[in-house]
Structures are given as C-alpha cells and as structure tokens.
Write an enzyme that holds these catalytic residues in place. Structure first.
Site, short mmCIF file in Angstrom:
data_model
loop_
_atom_site.label_atom_id
_atom_site.label_comp_id
_atom_site.label_asym_id
_atom_site.label_seq_id
_atom_site.Cartn_x
_atom_site.Cartn_y
_atom_site.Cartn_z
N HIS A 33 0.83 -1.22 0.00
CA HIS A 33 0.00 0.00 0.00
C HIS A 33 0.86 1.26 0.00
CE1 HIS A 33 -3.96 -1.92 0.28
NE2 HIS A 33 -3.30 -2.87 0.92
N THR A 34 2.02 1.14 -0.59
CA THR A 34 2.87 2.32 -0.77
C THR A 34 2.83 2.79 -2.22
OG1 THR A 34 4.68 0.75 -0.99
CG2 THR A 34 4.55 1.94 1.10
N ASP A 35 2.37 1.92 -3.15
CA ASP A 35 2.53 2.28 -4.57
C ASP A 35 1.59 3.39 -5.02
OD1 ASP A 35 0.25 0.61 -4.67
OD2 ASP A 35 0.88 -0.42 -6.48
N GLY A 122 -4.47 -13.04 -4.51
CA GLY A 122 -3.59 -11.91 -4.23
C GLY A 122 -2.24 -12.07 -4.91
N SER A 124 -1.88 -11.41 -8.18
CA SER A 124 -1.99 -10.56 -9.36
C SER A 124 -2.35 -11.32 -10.63
CB SER A 124 -0.68 -9.79 -9.60
OG SER A 124 -0.51 -8.83 -8.65
N SER A 125 -3.37 -12.15 -10.51
CA SER A 125 -3.79 -12.87 -11.70
C SER A 125 -4.34 -11.91 -12.75
CB SER A 125 -4.84 -13.92 -11.34
OG SER A 125 -5.88 -13.34 -10.60
N ASP A 170 1.69 -4.12 -9.65
CA ASP A 170 1.47 -5.47 -10.17
C ASP A 170 1.83 -5.58 -11.65
OD1 ASP A 170 0.50 -5.74 -7.64
OD2 ASP A 170 -1.61 -5.81 -8.22
N TYR A 220 -10.15 -1.61 -0.47
CA TYR A 220 -8.96 -1.06 -1.12
C TYR A 220 -9.16 0.41 -1.48
CZ TYR A 220 -4.99 -0.75 -4.32
OH TYR A 220 -3.82 -0.38 -4.93
C1 GLA Z 1 -2.94 -4.52 -4.94
C2 GLA Z 1 -2.78 -3.41 -5.97
C3 GLA Z 1 -1.37 -2.85 -5.94
C4 GLA Z 1 -0.96 -2.47 -4.53
C5 GLA Z 1 -1.25 -3.59 -3.54
C6 GLA Z 1 -1.00 -3.20 -2.12
O1 GLA Z 1 -2.16 -5.62 -5.29
O2 GLA Z 1 -3.05 -3.87 -7.27
O3 GLA Z 1 -1.28 -1.75 -6.82
O4 GLA Z 1 -1.57 -1.27 -4.14
O5 GLA Z 1 -2.59 -4.04 -3.65
O6 GLA Z 1 0.35 -2.99 -1.92
#
Ligand code: GLA
Length: 385
Positions: A33-35, A122, A124-125, A170, A220
C-alpha cells in the site's frame, strides 16, 4: 508448450495461433500500500502466470477465450468494444488501452488465455492476464512499445478503463521482473532497480489462505481515499505531493493536523516505505534475520494501522512466527485475504508446510496451498511453441 494448446486454440477459433506470450504473477516481498502513495515496493515475479495465444483476424473483430471460463468465446466488432461485466472485460480494456495510447490495428485478433495462477489469491492474476494480453497484441502487430509502456498500457486497462483504482506495482512486476532478483520500484518516479534476492540458507514460501481477495471490493478504494485525505490535511502544514515522501520524523512533527484514523493510515505508508529501504539493505547484506524482522513489522503495521488483514492471515503469520526456522512472515498484496509470504530456512521448509497445513485446517477447516516463490523473469513472448 505442447502442441495440445495449439490444437485447443484451433478448436475454438478454427485457425492456428501465430504468437504466444507469457506473463507471471507476483509476490510482493515488502512495501504494501505504498505504490499509490508515491513510495517504494519490492515485488518479484513468480513462476506461475498466464499464457496468451493469439492470431490476427482479417475481418477486424476481437475474440477472447479463457480456459478458466470455458464457454463460447466473447466476440466483439472492432467498433463495439464494450464491457459486459465478465472476465473478458480485462482483455477488452487492454485493446482499448492500446487505442487510447494512439496505436491502431490493421486487423482484429483472436486471443486465447490459460494459466496456472490461482485466481483471487492476491498473486496478481488480473495483472498477469493484462500483461500477457498486451505482450501478445504487441507481438502480433509488431508494435514494440517497450516493457515500461506495455506495463503502463496494462495498468491503464485496469485503472482508467475497468475502474479498479490500483497502483502500478502489479503490472510493473509482471512486465519488468528479472530472474533471481526483486524489483525495487520507485512508484513516484517510475524508476526500477534490480536487487539480487537470494539467501544461502533460506527462501520464500507463499501460503494461500484460500480467503478470496478481491480488489474491486470497497476496502482497497477506502484505504486509498483515507491516504489521500491524510496527505491533503498534511499538505497544509508540510506541502507534499505524496505521503511516502515524508519521513517518519516529519509525520510525527505534524501529526496534530490528523485525526487518529488518518494518522494511523499515514504512519503505515510512511513507516512501510522506510522498511522497504531497510529491507533492500538487508538483502544486499545477505541478512535474512533483519529482512525477516522487517516482514513481521510490516505485517503488524498492515494489521493494526492500515487494517487490511483478516483473521485467517493473522493466524498464518502468528503461526509462522512460532515455527522454527522462520525468519519472517507477512501478508502480501492488497489484503483482506489472499496469501502470506514467509522467509523460511530450507532445512525447515518441510516441517513448516506440514504444521501450517495441519493447524490451518484444524482452526479454519480450510486447505492452505503452499508454493515456493522462485524469483522469475517478467513477461516474454515465446518463440517456439
Ligand atoms: C494490490 C494493488 C497494488 C498495490 C497492492 C497493495 O495488489 O493492485 O497496486 O496497491 O494491492 O500494496
């Protein structure tokens, strides 16, 4: 790839595929949650991912088929690329993102997807699907925009077109990762540095809690809005374009302008960003102990300050902390379910897997799937297939 996938493509589309692209999923080692706060992230691509086979369609339409949702292909005319609420919205948005970026297609395309990535875990599919689609289209029409632009096209498909308000981690991890390395991504400047990520005595394991994580659900976007509210309040006393450009000392000095919730959200973003930098130092020094402690600290911050964990994930992290041979563990990805990532000594991994599976089944009646995280290369087209 075996010929069987070519035949499967032919059965669906009555012709042979001409290009094949693969894009991996990712595990984020630290920097959560830094991006979308202009900070650092440290993901790596994994071996599992999505394959996209493609052939041109001289009639100009676009057709999409996925082995994960086997029914008739979704076929749309080039001037009617609209969303329907189904899985095909992802590749449709990738095509639209190319058009938005100024690319034009002389023909349409037939696209066939399959893969070995757990959906909703989680990992990133959706980013893997978008990036595989972007690489396949780029190869099919010889567009060659380069990896960063392909990552941006995939990101824009999900963000600007599908309306999922994700950060860039991702798609960048899927498109740009390098074997045996973690990807240190400065999300504010979109700059990448590769950090060798191998410890002599231990490796990363992902544990899938089986609790489905869904980015498009409210949590989110709520966290993003809370971070933006904190940044805006701080802006009055310490002007900043991004939360993560503040240091922990600056945040402490100005916390009076924040209510408790905003302060905790900001404290997570700012402290997590500092942890990524320390984690890179630990990786470079080969110090698994320090890296692991930072993982545990990251998890505590995500659980208590950012409030994006859940009971099952907390259980898995607490259990890891009590298991011999574990240096560190944390939730990975957006949160609210999905996976944990664990740094575990090689000689303790077998016992770790056994005890996690047993305890998790006993407490939650769920099966935990465990995968070794082999740090892999980013997306690529496959010449011989
Ligand atoms: C998901 C989002 C990313 C990022 C993460 C948390 O994967 O797609 O962009 O914000 O959550 O770090």
């Amino acid at each position: 790839m075996t010929g069987s996938k070519k035949e499967a493509f032919q059965r669906v589309f009555r012709r042979l595929p001409e290009v094949c692209a693969f894009a991996p999923g990712r595990v984020n080692l630290i920097g959560e949650h830094t991006d979308y706060n202009g900070g650092y992230v440290l993901p790596c691509a994994i071996e599992q991912g999505v394959v996209c086979l493609a052939a041109p369609d001289p009639e100009g339409g676009f057709s999409f088929y996925s082995e994960s949702f086997p029914s008739a292909p979704v076929s749309l005319a080039a001037d009617k690329l609209t969303l329907s609420g189904g899985w095909a919205d992802y590749p449709v948005c990738v095509v639209l993102a190319f058009l938005r970026a100024g690319y034009r297609f002389s023909q349409g395309a037939k696209l066939y997807f399959y893969g070995d990535l757990d959906y909703g875990a989680g990992l990133s599919s959706s980013a893997a699907l978008e990036v595989a689609c972007a690489f396949a289209i780029s190869a099919l029409f010889q567009l060659d925009p380069g990896r960063v632009e392909l990552a941006e096209i995939a990101w824009s498909a999900e963000n600007e077109l599908l309306g999922v308000n994700c950060g860039i981690m991702d798609q960048f991890a899927s498109a740009l990762s390098k074997k045996d390395h973690a990807l240190l991504l400065d999300t504010f400047h979109k700059e990448v540095r590769y950090v060798r990520a191998q410890f002599p005595d231990c490796g990363f394991l992902a544990v899938n809690s089986g609790v489905r994580h869904k980015l498009s659900s409210g949590g989110y976007n709520a966290r993003r809005a809370e971070c933006e509210a904190a940044r805006a309040a701080l802006d009055a006393v310490i002007p900043t374009l991004a939360l993560c450009s503040l240091t922990e000392a600056q945040l402490e000095a100005h916390k009076a302008v924040l209510d408790d919730l905003s302060y905790r959200r900001a404290r997570h973003a700012v402290s997590e960003n500092a942890r990524v930098k320390r984690a890179v130092e630990a990786l470079e020094a080969g110090n698994a102990g320090d890296f692991g402690e930072l993982m545990f600290a990251s998890h505590r911050s995500l659980r208590d300050d950012f409030e994006v964990s859940c009971d099952q994930i907390d259980f898995l992290v607490d259990l890891a902390a009590r298991t011999p041979g574990v240096y560190g563990a944390r939730m990975t990805g957006g949160g609210f379910g999905g996976c944990t990532v664990n740094l575990v000594r090689f000689d303790a991994q077998e016992a770790f897997c056994r005890s996690v599976k047993d305890a998790y089944r006993q407490s939650f009646g769920l099966d935990a799937r465990i995968y070794p995280v082999r740090l892999s290369a980013g997306a690529r087209t496959i010449g011989e297939f």
